[in-house]
Scaffold this motif. Structure first.
Motif, PDB file in Angstrom:
ATOM      1  N   LEU A   1     -15.847  -4.268  -8.512  1.00  0.00           N
ATOM      2  CA  LEU A   1     -16.727  -3.095  -8.572  1.00  0.00           C
ATOM      3  C   LEU A   1     -15.980  -1.827  -8.976  1.00  0.00           C
ATOM      4  CD1 LEU A   1     -18.728  -3.659  -5.250  1.00  0.00           C
ATOM      5  CD2 LEU A   1     -19.472  -4.204  -7.577  1.00  0.00           C
ATOM      6  N   VAL A   2     -14.636  -1.855  -8.902  1.00  0.00           N
ATOM      7  CA  VAL A   2     -13.842  -0.654  -9.164  1.00  0.00           C
ATOM      8  C   VAL A   2     -13.741  -0.428 -10.670  1.00  0.00           C
ATOM      9  CG1 VAL A   2     -11.620   0.473  -8.819  1.00  0.00           C
ATOM     10  CG2 VAL A   2     -12.559  -1.006  -7.037  1.00  0.00           C
ATOM     11  N   LYS A   3     -14.443   0.599 -11.158  1.00  0.00           N
ATOM     12  CA  LYS A   3     -14.450   0.879 -12.592  1.00  0.00           C
ATOM     13  C   LYS A   3     -14.413   2.376 -12.906  1.00  0.00           C
ATOM     14  CE  LYS A   3     -17.312  -3.219 -13.574  1.00  0.00           C
ATOM     15  NZ  LYS A   3     -16.251  -4.017 -14.200  1.00  0.00           N
ATOM     16  N   ASP A   4     -14.772   3.238 -11.937  1.00  0.00           N
ATOM     17  CA  ASP A   4     -15.009   4.655 -12.218  1.00  0.00           C
ATOM     18  C   ASP A   4     -13.963   5.550 -11.559  1.00  0.00           C
ATOM     19  OD1 ASP A   4     -17.549   3.885 -13.403  1.00  0.00           O
ATOM     20  OD2 ASP A   4     -18.256   3.625 -11.333  1.00  0.00           O
ATOM     21  N   VAL A   5     -13.651   6.675 -12.216  1.00  0.00           N
ATOM     22  CA  VAL A   5     -12.832   7.720 -11.608  1.00  0.00           C
ATOM     23  C   VAL A   5     -13.754   8.562 -10.728  1.00  0.00           C
ATOM     24  CG1 VAL A   5     -11.392   9.731 -12.003  1.00  0.00           C
ATOM     25  CG2 VAL A   5     -11.232   7.766 -13.550  1.00  0.00           C
ATOM     26  N   ILE A   6     -13.485   8.595  -9.429  1.00  0.00           N
ATOM     27  CA  ILE A   6     -14.353   9.338  -8.511  1.00  0.00           C
ATOM     28  C   ILE A   6     -13.683  10.609  -7.972  1.00  0.00           C
ATOM     29  CG2 ILE A   6     -15.618   7.268  -7.842  1.00  0.00           C
ATOM     30  CD1 ILE A   6     -13.995   7.200  -5.254  1.00  0.00           C
ATOM     31  N   GLY A   7     -12.390  10.837  -8.310  1.00  0.00           N
ATOM     32  CA  GLY A   7     -11.717  12.053  -7.875  1.00  0.00           C
ATOM     33  C   GLY A   7     -10.377  12.214  -8.555  1.00  0.00           C
TER      34      GLY A   7
ATOM     35  N   PRO B   1     -14.016  -0.866  -2.902  1.00  0.00           N
ATOM     36  CA  PRO B   1     -12.593  -0.537  -2.806  1.00  0.00           C
ATOM     37  C   PRO B   1     -12.272   0.695  -3.652  1.00  0.00           C
ATOM     38  CG  PRO B   1     -12.914  -2.876  -3.269  1.00  0.00           C
ATOM     39  CD  PRO B   1     -14.234  -2.219  -3.459  1.00  0.00           C
ATOM     40  N   ILE B   2     -11.137   1.321  -3.346  1.00  0.00           N
ATOM     41  CA  ILE B   2     -10.631   2.400  -4.189  1.00  0.00           C
ATOM     42  C   ILE B   2      -9.212   2.060  -4.618  1.00  0.00           C
ATOM     43  CG2 ILE B   2     -12.071   4.186  -3.130  1.00  0.00           C
ATOM     44  CD1 ILE B   2      -9.568   5.154  -1.632  1.00  0.00           C
ATOM     45  N   TYR B   3      -8.833   2.594  -5.757  1.00  0.00           N
ATOM     46  CA  TYR B   3      -7.512   2.352  -6.339  1.00  0.00           C
ATOM     47  C   TYR B   3      -6.883   3.710  -6.636  1.00  0.00           C
ATOM     48  CZ  TYR B   3      -4.028   0.906  -9.858  1.00  0.00           C
ATOM     49  OH  TYR B   3      -2.884   0.705 -10.577  1.00  0.00           O
ATOM     50  N   ILE B   4      -5.632   3.916  -6.135  1.00  0.00           N
ATOM     51  CA  ILE B   4      -4.925   5.190  -6.318  1.00  0.00           C
ATOM     52  C   ILE B   4      -3.965   5.053  -7.492  1.00  0.00           C
ATOM     53  CG2 ILE B   4      -3.393   6.874  -5.245  1.00  0.00           C
ATOM     54  CD1 ILE B   4      -4.378   5.835  -2.521  1.00  0.00           C
TER      55      ILE B   4
END
Length: 590
Positions: free
Chosen positions: A324-330, A455-458
């Motif tokens: 699901l992780v595809k977008d820059v959210i910050g 999930p988020i990815y840094i």
């Protein structure tokens, strides 16, 4: 006179007794024969005769069954005599047969009956004597069909069997155990596991098989040996401490954590899912129990091999969620122009230590845990940092700019901030209340939790004086929703000057020290605009101390008037007046 019921009971008792005598007449010759050498067996069978045939033939007075009873007594005498009394058994059998054939009168029949009764009464004592004589006979041999462990001791004397079993036990003790798990093999000498043989009387037990007990028990034992054989175990024990220690060593070798499913940045800036792999863990308690059972009962000889009990540890992250992780959210950006080479090194090192981490929904991230220790071995160099209101060189100086830039990205992603600290003094690269300080000794950390449904990815990067962090996830917020963070200064404290006179410094010396910082009280607000409405939310409050400038004036001089003038100007905290006095005295250029 007996009534009819009593008569029936007496007849029934007599019938049972006759049946027992018949059984004994059949069993005893066969059992006696098993204890003899082949030639002697033939002679004994000829003397005793076939009980079935004897029962069919009438005796001299026309009464059937007398010879059968005599044969039974003869057979019992033969078995009681054992292997060493074959001649006595034959004589008893011949005597019984002769009496049956020549006795034509009551006196001879009575004598034969008394003789048989006497032999029957002495049967138990004869058996005991036989046991004693067998136990004392060093040439007695173990019956066929007996194994001790993996050693077939059939036909051996006690001495021979002891030697064979001892050799087998010594071989077992010198063996090496192989423990297997996950394609790996670990080894331990059986002797190091505390191996000990505990039933060393097993050879005596083997020799007694078929010779102890009453006539029926011995007969049954011999028949069982002939049909099924018997395996007597070599009982042993081991050191619990040594076995637990070996299992723990195996676990240290085998145990492997799973490789988690992960995310990585592609060269084109997209995020890719990387599949992980299973780990493995030795179940030490179950492995010990299974190993103890195998070594005590399953292992009979040869090189022992044992499979450890293991548990598969699958990766915990869900592949479907990671996709699901595809977008820059910050995002967050700061500039580190003017930094020393050492500070640049620390910023780049800290960024690399943080970049690439994945947080599943609900997981918390601690920045300090990922960037410590601040040592040369961990990639850091000494560079200026704040410490108790002053600036000193420490390993990792500049790491707070990494923390601050990540904090900006966390705010924009609207993640849950759990812990954030401001600097002790105001930094120059960010507005008040937008900074985030970390300190290993001071207990300052930046902690936040992934409060999204994915999930988020840094991802971080540093170069060309620009520090950048992006947080990737699944964007669910409306595209026209705007979020801003506004710094609001509540109060300001200007830099102060501290004047000191020093009689150890010659007049004309003026030293200015310290890193002046304006003091601030500030707060941060979140401003959200959506559907034509703007809302405000308080985020944090920060306090930055003012740091003064210290001016030290030397007043050591023989001119008392000059000294008094300088002392007065220092007390008045008038820097212009101090400079004027020194110019007038020719101690400073005008």
């Amino acid at each position: 006179m007996m009534n009819k019921n009593t008569q029936r009971i007496v007849i029934a008792i007599i019938a049972v007794m006759l049946a027992i005598i018949m059984i004994l007449s059949m069993v005893a010759p066969a059992l006696a024969a098993e204890g003899q050498e082949p030639v002697e067996e033939t002679a004994l069978e000829a003397d005793v005769g076939n009980p079935a045939e004897d029962e069919a033939l009438p005796d001299n007075d026309g009464t059937a069954g007398q010879d059968g009873g005599s044969d039974a007594v003869s057979a019992e005498a033969s078995l009681a005599g054992g292997e060493g009394d074959a001649g006595d058994a034959e004589a008893a059998a011949a005597d019984s047969a002769g009496t049956s054939q020549t006795d034509n009168g009551n006196s001879k029949e009575g004598a034969a009956s008394k003789d048989a009764a006497a032999k029957g009464a002495d049967k138990s004592e004869a058996g005991k004597a036989s046991d004693i004589s067998l136990d004392a006979d060093q040439n007695a041999r173990i019956l066929d069909g007996v194994k001790i462990g993996e050693v077939d001791v059939s036909g051996m004397t006690e001495e021979e069997a002891n030697a064979a079993v001892n050799a087998h036990v010594a071989e077992m003790q010198s063996s090496v155990l192989t423990a297997k798990a996950d394609g790996q093999e670990m080894f331990a000498a059986v002797s190091d596991l505390g191996f000990a043989w505990t039933n060393q009387n097993v050879v005596s037990r083997a020799l007694a098989l078929g010779r102890k007990g009453n006539i029926l028990e011995r007969y049954k034992a011999r028949k069982d040996l002939a049909v099924n054989g018997i395996d007597l175990p070599i009982e042993r024990e081991f050191s619990s401490e040594a076995m637990h220690g070996f299992i723990s060593q195996c676990a240290a070798t085998v145990n492997r954590l799973p490789v988690e499913h992960d995310l990585q940045m592609n060269p084109d800036g997209t995020i890719a899912v990387v599949e992980g792999s299973n780990g493995i863990q030795v179940d030490e308690a179950s492995s010990y129990s299974a190993m103890l059972l195998y070594m005590n009962t399953g292992w009979r000889g040869g090189a022992p091999e044992f499979a450890l009990t293991t548990t598969v540890l699958p990766p915990q992250r869900d592949l479907a969620q990671l996709s699901l992780v595809k977008d820059v959210i910050g995002t967050g950006d700061t500039d580190y122009s003017g930094s020393s080479a050492e500070r640049e090194q620390n910023i780049l090192n800290g960024t690399n230590l943080v970049s690439g981490h994945v947080l599943m929904p609900g997981e918390q991230f601690s920045l300090l845990e990922h960037v410590v220790p601040f040592t040369a071995e961990n990639g850091y160099a000494p560079a200026p940092s704040y410490a108790e209101g002053s600036v000193i060189d420490t390993f990792g100086g500049g790491i707070c700019q990494v923390s601050t830039t990540l904090y900006l990205a966390v705010l924009q992603a609207e993640l849950q901030v759990d812990e954030r600290f401001c600097h002790s003094m105001m930094v120059q690269y960010i507005e008040p209340s937008k900074d985030a300080a970390i300190s290993e000794d001071g207990g300052k950390d930046l902690k936040f939790t992934n409060n999204t449904d994915a999930p988020i990815y840094i991802h971080g990067s540093a170069g060309n004086n620009a520090l950048h962090f992006s947080i990737y996830g699944m964007e669910t917020r409306p595209a026209d929703r705007i979020v801003q963070y506004i710094s609001n200064v509540l109060s300001q404290t200007d830099v102060q000057f501290i004047f000191l006179s020093d009689e150890n410094l010659p007049a004309g010396t003026v030293i200015q020290s310290g890193n002046p910082h304006i003091g601030y009280e500030a707060e941060l607000w979140k401003e959200t605009t959506w559907n034509g409405e703007t809302t405000r939310e308080w985020i944090n409050e920060s306090s930055y101390r003012m740091t003064p400038i210290t001016i030290t004036v030397g007043v050591q001089t023989a001119d008392q008037a000059l000294k008094d003038s300088l002392m007065g100007a220092v007390a008045a905290e008038q820097l212009d007046q101090i400079n004027g006095i020194l110019v007038g005295a020719g101690l400073m250029a005008g």
